[in-house]
Design a protein around this motif. Structure first.
Motif, PDB file in Angstrom:
ATOM      1  N   LYS A  67       0.830  -1.219   0.000  1.00 48.42           N
ATOM      2  CA  LYS A  67       0.000   0.000   0.000  1.00 48.42           C
ATOM      3  C   LYS A  67       0.859   1.263   0.000  1.00 48.42           C
ATOM      4  CE  LYS A  67      -3.813  -2.004   2.567  1.00 48.42           C
ATOM      5  NZ  LYS A  67      -4.277  -2.156   3.935  1.00 48.42           N
ATOM      6  N   VAL A  68       1.922   1.266   0.804  1.00 44.54           N
ATOM      7  CA  VAL A  68       2.681   2.517   0.952  1.00 44.54           C
ATOM      8  C   VAL A  68       3.677   2.756  -0.172  1.00 44.54           C
ATOM      9  CG1 VAL A  68       2.445   2.528   3.461  1.00 44.54           C
ATOM     10  CG2 VAL A  68       4.501   1.533   2.426  1.00 44.54           C
ATOM     11  N   PRO A  70       5.308   4.008  -3.182  1.00 42.60           N
ATOM     12  CA  PRO A  70       4.811   5.067  -4.062  1.00 42.60           C
ATOM     13  C   PRO A  70       4.953   4.782  -5.548  1.00 42.60           C
ATOM     14  CG  PRO A  70       6.932   5.685  -3.155  1.00 42.60           C
ATOM     15  CD  PRO A  70       6.592   4.358  -2.550  1.00 42.60           C
ATOM     16  N   TYR A  94       9.818   3.779   2.596  1.00 43.26           N
ATOM     17  CA  TYR A  94       8.517   3.846   3.257  1.00 43.26           C
ATOM     18  C   TYR A  94       8.043   2.439   3.628  1.00 43.26           C
ATOM     19  CZ  TYR A  94       4.063   6.330   4.202  1.00 43.26           C
ATOM     20  OH  TYR A  94       2.963   6.901   4.794  1.00 43.26           O
TER      21      TYR A  94
ATOM     22  N   TRP B  19      14.234   6.739   8.451  1.00 39.13           N
ATOM     23  CA  TRP B  19      13.813   8.108   8.140  1.00 39.13           C
ATOM     24  C   TRP B  19      14.458   9.111   9.085  1.00 39.13           C
ATOM     25  CZ3 TRP B  19       7.895   8.544   6.687  1.00 39.13           C
ATOM     26  CH2 TRP B  19       7.731   8.074   5.375  1.00 39.13           C
ATOM     27  N   LYS B  83       1.111   5.871  -8.187  1.00 37.24           N
ATOM     28  CA  LYS B  83       0.309   5.188  -7.166  1.00 37.24           C
ATOM     29  C   LYS B  83      -0.287   6.102  -6.100  1.00 37.24           C
ATOM     30  CE  LYS B  83       0.684   1.436  -4.852  1.00 37.24           C
ATOM     31  NZ  LYS B  83       1.370   0.662  -3.865  1.00 37.24           N
ATOM     32  N   THR B  86      -2.980   4.640  -2.895  1.00 36.87           N
ATOM     33  CA  THR B  86      -2.772   4.132  -1.534  1.00 36.87           C
ATOM     34  C   THR B  86      -1.536   4.697  -0.833  1.00 36.87           C
ATOM     35  OG1 THR B  86      -1.594   2.218  -2.424  1.00 36.87           O
ATOM     36  CG2 THR B  86      -3.930   1.910  -1.918  1.00 36.87           C
ATOM     37  N   SER B  87      -0.652   5.346  -1.578  1.00 39.55           N
ATOM     38  CA  SER B  87       0.604   5.779  -0.955  1.00 39.55           C
ATOM     39  C   SER B  87       0.633   7.281  -0.690  1.00 39.55           C
ATOM     40  CB  SER B  87       1.781   5.404  -1.854  1.00 39.55           C
ATOM     41  OG  SER B  87       2.968   5.958  -1.347  1.00 39.55           O
ATOM     42  N   TRP B  88       0.864   7.642   0.550  1.00 36.19           N
ATOM     43  CA  TRP B  88       0.931   9.064   0.917  1.00 36.19           C
ATOM     44  C   TRP B  88       2.163   9.739   0.341  1.00 36.19           C
ATOM     45  CZ3 TRP B  88      -2.635  12.291   2.047  1.00 36.19           C
ATOM     46  CH2 TRP B  88      -3.804  11.848   2.657  1.00 36.19           C
ATOM     47  N   ILE B  89       3.239   8.968   0.156  1.00 34.41           N
ATOM     48  CA  ILE B  89       4.438   9.557  -0.444  1.00 34.41           C
ATOM     49  C   ILE B  89       4.144   9.922  -1.902  1.00 34.41           C
ATOM     50  CG2 ILE B  89       6.792   8.993  -1.240  1.00 34.41           C
ATOM     51  CD1 ILE B  89       6.888   9.593   1.661  1.00 34.41           C
ATOM     52  N   ALA B  90       3.434   9.032  -2.603  1.00 38.14           N
ATOM     53  CA  ALA B  90       3.069   9.322  -3.999  1.00 38.14           C
ATOM     54  C   ALA B  90       2.130  10.520  -4.061  1.00 38.14           C
ATOM     55  CB  ALA B  90       2.411   8.095  -4.627  1.00 38.14           C
ATOM     56  N   PHE B 140       0.134  12.910   7.426  1.00 38.75           N
ATOM     57  CA  PHE B 140      -0.547  11.652   7.098  1.00 38.75           C
ATOM     58  C   PHE B 140       0.457  10.553   6.745  1.00 38.75           C
ATOM     59  CE2 PHE B 140      -4.458  14.274   6.178  1.00 38.75           C
ATOM     60  CZ  PHE B 140      -5.226  13.685   7.157  1.00 38.75           C
ATOM     61  N   ALA B 141       1.537  10.917   6.048  1.00 35.59           N
ATOM     62  CA  ALA B 141       2.557   9.921   5.676  1.00 35.59           C
ATOM     63  C   ALA B 141       3.114   9.264   6.930  1.00 35.59           C
ATOM     64  CB  ALA B 141       3.670  10.589   4.881  1.00 35.59           C
ATOM     65  N   VAL B 142       3.259  10.065   7.980  1.00 30.89           N
ATOM     66  CA  VAL B 142       3.803   9.550   9.235  1.00 30.89           C
ATOM     67  C   VAL B 142       2.724   8.808  10.034  1.00 30.89           C
ATOM     68  CG1 VAL B 142       4.723  10.308  11.467  1.00 30.89           C
ATOM     69  CG2 VAL B 142       5.655  11.255   9.366  1.00 30.89           C
ATOM     70  N   TYR B 144       0.112   7.316   9.116  1.00 33.40           N
ATOM     71  CA  TYR B 144      -0.412   6.104   8.466  1.00 33.40           C
ATOM     72  C   TYR B 144       0.339   4.846   8.925  1.00 33.40           C
ATOM     73  CZ  TYR B 144      -2.016   2.993   4.746  1.00 33.40           C
ATOM     74  OH  TYR B 144      -2.562   1.942   4.051  1.00 33.40           O
ATOM     75  N   VAL B 145       1.562   5.046   9.418  1.00 31.74           N
ATOM     76  CA  VAL B 145       2.416   3.903   9.784  1.00 31.74           C
ATOM     77  C   VAL B 145       1.938   3.309  11.112  1.00 31.74           C
ATOM     78  CG1 VAL B 145       4.781   3.159  10.248  1.00 31.74           C
ATOM     79  CG2 VAL B 145       4.344   4.939   8.554  1.00 31.74           C
ATOM     80  N   ALA B 147       2.762   0.570  12.335  1.00 37.14           N
ATOM     81  CA  ALA B 147       3.824  -0.189  13.001  1.00 37.14           C
ATOM     82  C   ALA B 147       4.512   0.642  14.076  1.00 37.14           C
ATOM     83  CB  ALA B 147       4.848  -0.651  11.973  1.00 37.14           C
ATOM     84  N   TRP B 151       3.671   7.410  16.151  1.00 32.74           N
ATOM     85  CA  TRP B 151       3.294   8.173  14.942  1.00 32.74           C
ATOM     86  C   TRP B 151       1.828   7.950  14.584  1.00 32.74           C
ATOM     87  CZ3 TRP B 151       7.650   6.850  10.856  1.00 32.74           C
ATOM     88  CH2 TRP B 151       8.880   7.328  11.328  1.00 32.74           C
TER      89      TRP B 151
END
Lengths: 215, 293
Positions: A67-68, A70, A94, B19, B83, B86-90, B140-142, B144-145, B147, B151
């Motif tokens: 999902k993550v 990109p 990511y 990161w 993408k 689903t991906s916040w980085i994208a 949100f990118a942070v 969303y994790v 794990a 965060w």
């Protein structure tokens, strides 16, 4: 079809043979481990329990890493195997951050060698030809998809025939690791999971892993 | 990962380093720059400061550069358009590109074709939307994790946006200094409110996170009284909140603050914003897979 594993913890002696078999199979560079043996302890003397868990990518049915990603470099096949297309990975890390099992790693130092200061071993030289790894991209276990694909093409059954089964499974000296199709209700792996009450590792992570552990 | 002793791996709480160490520092910078760039553009558009909007554009470009520096293969970054589902980085990458593109056209029109007011207004609104998106997506990118429990909080995006707005307003204050006095006073009033809001949000975030899980609670303890305490108390609290608030309150009661004091507050606020991103990213801890003892 969904490939999965069942690992019998009482059979595992922590010999690291699966780790070495994986390294040899994929010509993994130093510091890169697609599977690991975790050793922990619970309790207090005199009732201490030693925990030995052989871990690798859980090939989750609902993977956070896919999902993550990109760029779509991390992909999931129809048979459930999650893999990384090295040509698409930008190295943003990511997926490494998002994996709750921490089963991904970055291959960075392409000059790293097992015996620094000496010539590359024959194994390392062959590996650079046969199984080149791109630096700056993410690495992970792929359930030996090359063996599975070649085996199926040759009419073999993964989990039954050695040539079509992941290296870690066939190398285990105590036969602690079982491999098979989780979607087939009559498969050996499903029988083992059902009879021996297999459970996923940390189900609270909510990713539906394809690896089951049997206490 | 190679620095972790084999017998420590996932048996003890482990700090995320992907990161924050090495190239990872660039993503912390990118998140910081994205926040202040977004905040600055919104503030500058509201106060109609062309220079402010130009600086926001420059900061966003710098964010893009920092982002690229973080990647191992920056020449493949075009794939990040693929993408956004689903991906916040994208998504973030797309927001940055759209913000830079829209702001470029808007700045050109504002500078050389000022009579095209309709087009400029539309572009300002669109760029404003993407400025906000660029600022909030970092949170949100942070968050969303899942794990990393410290965060994985809905407050993180709000915190990052507020912090970005605070930094952006500080930069706009620096740009406005020596200009319109009424605007300066109004800006100072807005900054007071944002700073107090930021202090409250940080407090609520830490309090809320403490009760979410053991890993998150441990991370908060590291922030407040552990290895990250210096970064948190001096960087985030002293520079990011205490100094700017004290100067702001002083100027409120004194009627006017000296330029020296204002510059101190501005620099302090920017340092605080950077420290906040580093503190939060450094606080990220993974829950061990096996109990250590």
């Amino acid at each position: 079809m969904r490939w999965g594993m069942a690992i019998e913890l009482k059979r595992c002696v922590g010999c690291y043979e699966c780790v070495l078999a994986c390294k040899a199979e994929h010509f993994l560079p130093p510091d890169i481990f697609w599977n690991r043996v975790l050793i922990g302890e619970t309790g207090k003397y005199p009732t201490v329990t030693k925990l030995i868990y052989n871990v690798r990518c859980n090939q989750c049915a609902d993977p956070a890493c896919v999902k993550v990603c990109p760029t779509g470099a991390t992909q999931q096949r129809e048979d459930g195997i999650v893999w990384v297309d090295e040509d698409k990975c930008v190295g943003c890390r990511y997926c490494m951050i998002a994996c709750p099992y921490q089963m991904r790693m970055m291959y960075e130092d392409e000059n790293a060698q097992y015996f620094p200061g000496q010539e590359l071993t024959e194994h390392e030289k062959i590996g650079k030809e046969l199984y080149p790894h791109q630096p700056g991209v993410v690495q992970k276990c792929v359930f030996c998809k090359e063996r599975i694909d070649a085996g199926i093409e040759a009419g073999l059954t993964p989990g039954v025939d050695r040539e079509a089964t992941p290296a870690c499974v066939i190398s285990c000296p105590t036969k602690a690791i079982h491999f098979g199709d989780l979607d087939d209700p009559n498969s050996e792996i499903n029988r083992i999971i059902k009879e021996k009450h297999g459970h996923p590792f940390h189900p609270e992570f909510d990713t539906d892993p394809s690896i089951y552990y049997i206490d | 990962m190679s620095q972790i002793k084999p017998y420590d791996f996932m048996v003890k709480y482990q700090q995320q380093k992907d990161w924050i160490d090495g190239r990872g520092n660039f993503i912390a910078f990118a998140f910081f720059l994205g926040g202040i760039s977004g905040g600055l553009y919104l503030a500058a558009a509201y106060f109609d400061s062309l220079l402010g909007m130009f600086v926001a554009w420059l900061l966003s470009l710098l964010m893009g550069v920092s982002y690229m520096a973080h990647l191992s293969h920056p020449f493949r970054s075009w794939r990040m358009f693929m993408k956004p589902g689903t991906s916040w980085i994208a998504r973030g990458f797309i927001f940055i590109m759209l913000f830079i593109g829209l702001t470029t056209i808007q700045l050109i029109l504002s500078q050389w074709v000022p009579e095209a007011t309709g087009a400029i207004t539309v572009l300002k609104v669109l760029a404003g939307i993407f400025a906000f998106a660029q600022s909030i997506y970092t949170g949100f990118a942070v968050s969303y994790v899942s794990a990393i429990k410290v965060w994985n909080s809905a407050i993180v995006p709000i915190l990052f946006v507020t912090c970005g707005l605070s930094g952006g307003l500080a930069i706009l204050l620096a740009i406005t200094m020596g200009g319109d006095h009424a605007q300066l006073v109004m800006l100072e009033n807005v900054i007071r409110v944002v700073l107090i809001a930021l202090a409250i949000i940080i407090g609520v975030y830490l309090w809320n996170t403490t009760y979410s899980s053991t890993a998150a609670s441990d991370a908060v303890k590291r922030l407040i009284g552990g290895s990250l305490a210096l970064l948190f108390w001096i960087g985030v609290f002293l520079f990011g909140i205490a100094i700017p608030i004290i100067i702001s309150i002083t100027s409120y009661f004194a009627g006017e603050a000296s330029s020296g004091l204002l510059i101190t507050a501005i620099v302090s606020e920017i340092i605080g914003g950077l420290a906040l991103r580093f503190a939060i990213l450094k606080a990220g801890m993974y829950t061990p897979l096996l109990p250590a003892e």
